[in-house]
Scaffold this motif. Structure first.
Motif, short mmCIF file in Angstrom:
data_model
loop_
_atom_site.label_atom_id
_atom_site.label_comp_id
_atom_site.label_asym_id
_atom_site.label_seq_id
_atom_site.Cartn_x
_atom_site.Cartn_y
_atom_site.Cartn_z
N LYS A 131 0.73 -1.32 0.03
CA LYS A 131 0.04 0.09 -0.01
C LYS A 131 0.80 1.43 0.05
O LYS A 131 0.58 2.22 -0.63
N THR A 132 1.81 1.17 0.74
CA THR A 132 2.78 2.74 0.83
C THR A 132 4.09 2.45 0.12
O THR A 132 4.90 3.34 -0.13
N PHE A 176 -1.68 5.74 -1.11
CA PHE A 176 -2.42 5.58 0.11
C PHE A 176 -1.40 6.15 1.38
O PHE A 176 -0.34 5.95 1.38
#
Ligand SMILES: *Cc1c(COP(=O)(O)O)cnc(C)c1O
Length: 367
Positions: free
Chosen positions: A108-109, A273
């Motif tokens: 996500k990151t 995100f």
């Protein structure tokens, strides 16, 4: 339209007269190495990071090198880091003779996944080197907790994250020592190569200060051997002018990110995100797409400087083939390398340009 990935001219143009005056002043003094301008910038930048000391360096890479040396990382040691970064992160580990141990990322990151750190620790592990990739802080709370448990050093690679914060604390003040790059395209960029390390640790400050200037304690006395890793005076003076604008520029980057987010709401692309506890500095605005190369070419053909950071994860770089990593060993990093796409983001970018880029992406998916 022609919209490059970065447009440094647009950032520098409004400050031209300030730069000219400053360059005149430096030439007038003809004091090009060290001096008050370097001291002043080090002080201002370390204050900006809420850190006690700042040690200017010739690049972000040399800041990483000095930091690893200062943490006594040496031959036979292991340093846990991320494969989803620029090569300099791992190069610094290798150049001191240690071995980079790559672990997988959070998809996500794109930052190092702290849940995978403990199982990678061996008796040779000396440090963890997270990167705040694209401008968002790695999960420093989790990383510091593990480091404390195993008595490991933590070195932040903050080369892309000037001004980002984590639970309200600026990156740079979250570890033993943090390294920043002022490569021209970074959020704070010099007129050439430059960098800094910041730390709250007296010993790291003293060691790196001495080492970057040939181990000098006085003009002709070399207490120890060092090297030349200095930040030069002109770059320091230019950076000091630009530092005053950094918060404003970061705000502009965030506004552009927000505009992209709105305009790309109904397009099938993965948007960045951001954890609630993080304040993202948006060095890069990175979307995630399945047909990445096709979309990249489509945008490039329309004058949009979309680009990839980074297409080959470090564990699969030819330079690291001796480490023995195989394909499919760090799956999330390998998948990210195939799907990430950086869109133009920089202060001075206009709304109609963001609109043009967003429309082009929509058009790609409507085809
Ligand atoms: C730019 C960068 C570096 C290297 O900085 P230089 O100033 O170019 O030496 C290191 N790590 C990361 C993540 C970077 O983006």
């Amino acid at each position: 339209m022609k919209i490059p990935l970065f447009d440094l001219r647009r950032m520098n143009q409004p400050l031209l007269s300030e730069f000219r005056e400053l360059i005149d002043h430096v030439v007038e003094n003809s004091d090009f190495i060290s001096g008050p301008a370097v001291d002043k910038f080090e002080k201002n930048f370390s204050n900006f990071c809420n850190a006690k000391f700042g040690v200017g360096t010739s690049s972000g890479t040399s800041a990483l090198h000095l930091s690893l040396l200062a943490c006594n990382i040496t031959c036979g040691d292991e340093v846990i880091t991320t494969p989803h970064t620029f090569i300099a992160t791992a190069e610094a580990i290798s150049i001191v003779g240690a071995r980079p141990v790559f672990i997988d990322i959070d998809p996500k990151t794109y930052n190092i996944n702290p849940q995978l750190i403990e199982s990678a620790i061996t008796e040779k592990t000396k440090a963890i080197l997270p990167v705040h990739i694209y401008g968002q802080a790695a999960d420093m709370n989790a990383i510091n907790e593990i480091a404390k448990k195993y008595s490991l050093k933590v070195i932040e690679d903050a080369a892309q994250a000037h001004g980002a914060s984590h639970y309200g604390i600026r990156v740079g003040g979250l570890s033993d020592v943090a390294c920043f790059s002022f490569y021209p395209g970074k959020n704070l960029g010099a007129f050439g190569d430059a960098g800094i390390l910041v730390t709250n640790n007296d010993n790291i400050n003293r060691f790196t200060r001495e080492f970057r200037d040939h181990g000098r304690s006085e003009k002709y006395i070399h207490k120890s051997l060092g090297f030349n890793h200095r930040l030069d005076t002109l770059q320091a003076a230019i950076l000091d002018i630009k530092l005053e604008y950094l918060e404003e520029w970061t705000k502009k980057r965030k506004e552009i990110a927000r505009a992209y987010e709105e305009l790309l709401q109904n397009v099938p692309v993965g948007l960045p995100f951001v954890h609630k506890y993080n304040d993202h500095a948006y060095h890069l605005y990175v979307i995630r797409v399945k047909q990445r190369d096709k979309l990249k070419n489509f945008l490039n053909e329309r004058g949009i400087g979309a680009s990839v950071h980074y297409p080959i994860p470090l564990h699969l770089q030819p330079a690291y083939k001796d480490l023995g990593y195989k394909e499919n060993s760090l799956i999330e990093a390998e998948l990210a390398a195939k799907e990430v796409l950086s869109l133009p983001i920089y202060p001075g970018m206009r709304l109609d340009e963001i609109d043009y880029i967003s429309k082009a992406i929509q058009e790609f998916y409507c085809k």
